[in-house]
Enzyme design. Structure first.
Site, PDB file in Angstrom:
ATOM      1  N   CYS A 155      10.745  27.421 -28.222  1.00 26.98           N
ATOM      2  CA  CYS A 155      11.625  27.679 -29.365  1.00 26.98           C
ATOM      3  C   CYS A 155      12.822  26.731 -29.363  1.00 26.98           C
ATOM      4  CB  CYS A 155      12.084  29.127 -29.348  1.00 26.98           C
ATOM      5  SG  CYS A 155      13.228  29.502 -30.679  1.00 26.98           S
ATOM      6  N   CYS A 158      16.116  28.335 -30.395  1.00 25.55           N
ATOM      7  CA  CYS A 158      16.760  29.171 -29.373  1.00 25.55           C
ATOM      8  C   CYS A 158      17.398  28.310 -28.289  1.00 25.55           C
ATOM      9  CB  CYS A 158      15.750  30.078 -28.680  1.00 25.55           C
ATOM     10  SG  CYS A 158      14.578  30.867 -29.749  1.00 25.55           S
ATOM     11  N   ASP A 159      16.700  27.263 -27.864  1.00 26.49           N
ATOM     12  CA  ASP A 159      17.094  26.564 -26.642  1.00 26.49           C
ATOM     13  C   ASP A 159      17.552  25.115 -26.827  1.00 26.49           C
ATOM     14  OD1 ASP A 159      16.398  28.877 -25.251  1.00 26.49           O
ATOM     15  OD2 ASP A 159      14.310  28.271 -25.141  1.00 26.49           O
TER      16      ASP A 159
END
Ligand code: NDP
Length: 330
Positions: A155, A158-159
């Site tokens: 992701c 997300c990261d």
């Protein structure tokens, strides 16, 4: 992240119901993406008193997306999390009982159907709407597991922030990979897009956007052999090119974007699925092979997999459920 969420969810379950006593409901919805919430909105407005369990990823896959520009009704676009929050508020407004929790087992052999939540709560339901979506796939190599969360991610939204101004790689040739690469190109210094074929599967418009980015390098006909690291964090990836030669990239982040698996596992003993696991529905309906069990969204759609199509099938599932409940005595 998922494990953490699961712990959070199981912490909250105990006050819902004493252990061992099944709770009886009329309409149970599993999953809280666009399909689940749309089904909930329609079911609640039809007085079916829906109970929804949010699942492993409350809000579904869109909560890991940045801008959504193709969902009608948002002329200026919207972020995935904001959109899903809107869906949730709308479902709650009409009285959907939205609960945290993951469906961990099912018994659809007879009606009422039984679904186990978080391995302990049992819900008995007259009708079931499955909207459990799909989950990201991984390459399946040992080093991918080893560095999960320490340089390996599925992701970018997300990261990606953790790799600001660093070099990263994305593996995959579909729209997801193109989208992840584009997102990362705005944060990272350099992005390698690793594609196993000599062409990309992504739509032409996404391919063009990738080509237009100076800091994205596309590597066709390259297969990932191993992710390497030092002191527990990723420092590079070893690829094999079409000539069988090893190519090493110095990167600190490795993003896997190679597709998804439908989350139908706990229902497969009862429901017909295709060979991948997508639940089969009767064309033009959300009906499965079991009367009273309906499926909508990415768990039954291997083709379109869009938020708007998921929402559409969620509506179908609720309307089919309303009809089913209206013609049966329970
Ligand atoms: P896809 O199934 O479309 O693509 C998966 C990609 O990963 C393919 O290029 C495939 O390669 C590659 N792949 C699979 N396994 C491996 C492996 N073991 N090693 C290396 N590469 C591998 O999945 P997506 O998630 O990209 O897209 C799913 C659907 O969602 C599509 O319909 C897509 O259009 C849609 N989507 C739309 C978006 C948008 O409109 N903004 C954004 C994201 C997705 P190969 O081609 O060789 O099989």
């Amino acid at each position: 992240m998922s494990m953490f969420k699961k712990m959070e969810l199981s912490d909250e379950k105990s006050d819902k119901q004493p252990e061992g006593e099944p709770e009886k409901v009329k309409c149970l919805i599993i999953g809280s993406g666009p399909a689940g919430y749309t089904a909930a909105i329609y079911a609640a407005r039809a007085n079916l008193n829906p109970v929804m369990y949010e699942g492993l990823e409350p809000g579904g896959q869109l909560t890991t997306t940045t801008d959504v520009e193709n969902f009608p009704g948002y002329p200026d676009g919207v972020t995935g999390p904001v959109m899903m929050d809107d869906f949730k508020k709308q479902a709650a407004r009409f009285g959907t009982d939205i609960r945290p929790g993951i469906a961990t087992a099912s018994d659809l052999s007879s009606s009422p159907f039984r679904v186990t939540i978080d391995d302990s709560i049992i819900i008995e339901t007259d009708s079931l709407i499955i909207a459990t979506g799909a989950t990201a796939k991984y390459l399946g190599i040992e080093s991918e597991k080893k560095y999960m969360g320490s340089g390996v991610s599925a992701c970018a939204t997300c990261d990606g922030f953790f790799y600001k101004n660093q070099d990263v790689a994305v593996v995959g040739g579909g729209d997801t990979a193109a989208e992840e690469a584009l997102y990362l190109s705005g944060i990272c210094k350099k992005v390698y897009l690793i594609i196993r074929k000599d062409h990309m599967r992504a739509t032409k418009v996404m391919q063009q956007r990738v080509m237009d980015k100076e800091n994205i390098t596309v590597l066709y006909e390259h297969v990932t052999r191993e992710i390497v690291g030092e002191n527990g964090v990723v420092t590079g990836v070893i690829l094999i090119n079409s000539l069988g030669e090893e190519v090493r990239l110095e990167i600190s982040g490795f993003f896997v974007a190679i597709g998804h698996t439908p989350n139908s596992g706990i229902f497969r003993d009862y429901l017909e699925t295709d060979e991948v696991g997508y639940i089969k529905t009767i064309p033009g309906t959300a009906k499965t092979n079991i009367e009273g069990v309906f499926a909508c969204g990415d768990v039954m759609d291997p083709h379109y997999r869009q938020a708007v199509t998921a929402a559409g099938t969620g509506c179908m599932a609720a309307m089919d459920t309303e009809k089913f409940l209206g013609t049966r005595k329970f």
